[in-house]
Design a protein around this motif. Structure first.
Motif, mmCIF file in Angstrom:
data_model
loop_
_atom_site.group_PDB
_atom_site.id
_atom_site.type_symbol
_atom_site.label_atom_id
_atom_site.label_comp_id
_atom_site.label_asym_id
_atom_site.label_seq_id
_atom_site.Cartn_x
_atom_site.Cartn_y
_atom_site.Cartn_z
ATOM 1 N N GLY A 1 -11.559 0.636 5.292
ATOM 2 C CA GLY A 1 -12.350 1.090 4.153
ATOM 3 C C GLY A 1 -12.110 0.305 2.878
ATOM 4 N N LEU A 2 -10.983 -0.404 2.779
ATOM 5 C CA LEU A 2 -10.656 -1.168 1.578
ATOM 6 C C LEU A 2 -10.848 -2.661 1.825
ATOM 7 N N SER A 3 -11.274 -3.358 0.796
ATOM 8 C CA SER A 3 -11.317 -4.815 0.868
ATOM 9 C C SER A 3 -9.898 -5.356 0.720
ATOM 10 N N ASP A 4 -9.708 -6.633 1.040
ATOM 11 C CA ASP A 4 -8.384 -7.235 0.875
ATOM 12 C C ASP A 4 -7.928 -7.153 -0.582
ATOM 13 N N ARG A 5 -8.873 -7.339 -1.500
ATOM 14 C CA ARG A 5 -8.529 -7.283 -2.920
ATOM 15 C C ARG A 5 -8.101 -5.868 -3.316
ATOM 16 N N GLU A 6 -8.821 -4.866 -2.842
ATOM 17 C CA GLU A 6 -8.457 -3.480 -3.165
ATOM 18 C C GLU A 6 -7.103 -3.119 -2.561
ATOM 19 N N ALA A 7 -6.877 -3.554 -1.330
ATOM 20 C CA ALA A 7 -5.603 -3.250 -0.677
ATOM 21 C C ALA A 7 -4.443 -3.885 -1.424
ATOM 22 N N ALA A 8 -4.624 -5.125 -1.872
ATOM 23 C CA ALA A 8 -3.553 -5.836 -2.574
ATOM 24 C C ALA A 8 -3.281 -5.250 -3.955
ATOM 25 N N SER A 9 -4.254 -4.526 -4.513
ATOM 26 C CA SER A 9 -4.096 -4.002 -5.872
ATOM 27 C C SER A 9 -3.421 -2.630 -5.925
ATOM 28 N N LEU A 10 -3.125 -2.027 -4.771
ATOM 29 C CA LEU A 10 -2.508 -0.700 -4.775
ATOM 30 C C LEU A 10 -1.105 -0.780 -5.376
ATOM 31 N N PRO A 11 -0.757 0.136 -6.269
ATOM 32 C CA PRO A 11 0.556 0.092 -6.929
ATOM 33 C C PRO A 11 1.679 0.565 -6.025
#
Length: 261
Positions: A114-124
């Motif tokens: 459900g998440l893009s690579d960019r969204e996944a990498a941005s998780l805190p």
């Protein structure tokens, strides 16, 4: 919504019912011979009455390959999942991983694509993030789970003997979360409160409260039961033998068409 999601399955059942001369009417979808639930009896609400054909069971799961998670330190791992249909909620995943970091744990996120690579990498919070993980195996390495309350994932967490923070979003999830809260296996947080910092105290509570012992009890009981093997044996016994299960014999002695169930 349930009817819509189940349409591919019910359509297939109805097609075979017609092929075999059975009645595909949905009124007959419940069998008077046998009904089996994956839900363990100890997780369900008290029932005043159940059909004589009803049987509680345990999860019907295939074995999965083990997953070796990278461990740079000794932080406990917290499994975070929103299932296969709701994994695009980046803000909710962020609230989960932030709460894990706040209690000194590391989140293990399975977002189901459900998440893009960019969204996944941005998780805190320095989480371990994958689209898919063999959750029955990964949960065995975790200290707790933050879940949306999907039934399969809940059963896997209980089988692993770990406590749950449930964040129900829809479908059957609020009912599952209510069952978990009733037996003391979880703390329940609304999705709105999750975004307002409520996950951290709930997670801290399930990690430290010795009263939350229900998951370990479920794990012990599950290890003594056979799951899919036991369910298959019940089905076989309900048919009374293979000959009775053949399509040509699936008719009632009165001449009425047998139901599809």
């Amino acid at each position: 919504m349930s009817d819509l999601l189940m349409k591919p399955i019910t359509g297939t059942v109805a097609g075979y019912a017609r092929l075999w001369g059975l009645d595909p009417d949905p009124r007959y979808q419940w069998s008077d011979r046998l009904q089996i639930a994956q839900c363990p009896a100890g997780l369900d609400f008290p029932r005043a009455a159940l059909p004589p054909s009803f049987r509680y069971g345990t999860p019907w799961r295939r074995s999965e390959p083990d997953e070796r998670l990278p461990r740079e330190d000794e932080r406990p791992l917290i499994f975070c999942s929103l299932g296969s249909l709701q994994g695009a909620r980046r803000s909710l995943f962020a609230a989960m991983t932030r709460a894990c970091a706040a209690v000194g744990a590391r989140a293990v996120v399975a977002h189901g694509g459900g998440l893009s690579d960019r969204e996944a990498a941005s998780l805190p919070g320095d989480p371990l993030v994958r689209a898919f993980l063999p959750q029955t195996r990964v949960l065995q390495h975790c200290s707790a789970a933050i879940l949306h309350g999907g039934f399969n994932t809940v059963l896997d967490a209980l089988a692993a003997g770990i406590p749950i923070v449930a964040v129900p979003l829809g479908f059957e999830q609020p009912a599952t979360a209510a069952r978990l809260a009733r037996v003391g296996a979880a703390r329940v947080v609304s999705s709105r409160d999750a975004g307002r910092g409520a996950l951290e105290p709930a997670l801290r509570r399930v990690l430290t409260d010795p009263a939350i012992a229900a998951p370990r009890d479920f794990s012990r009981r599950k290890s003594r039961q056979a799951g899919a093997t036991e369910a298959a044996a019940l089905v076989d016994a309900a048919f009374g033998g293979w000959a009775d299960a053949m399509p040509a014999t699936l008719r009632r002695p009165t001449g009425e068409t047998a139901c599809a169930a």
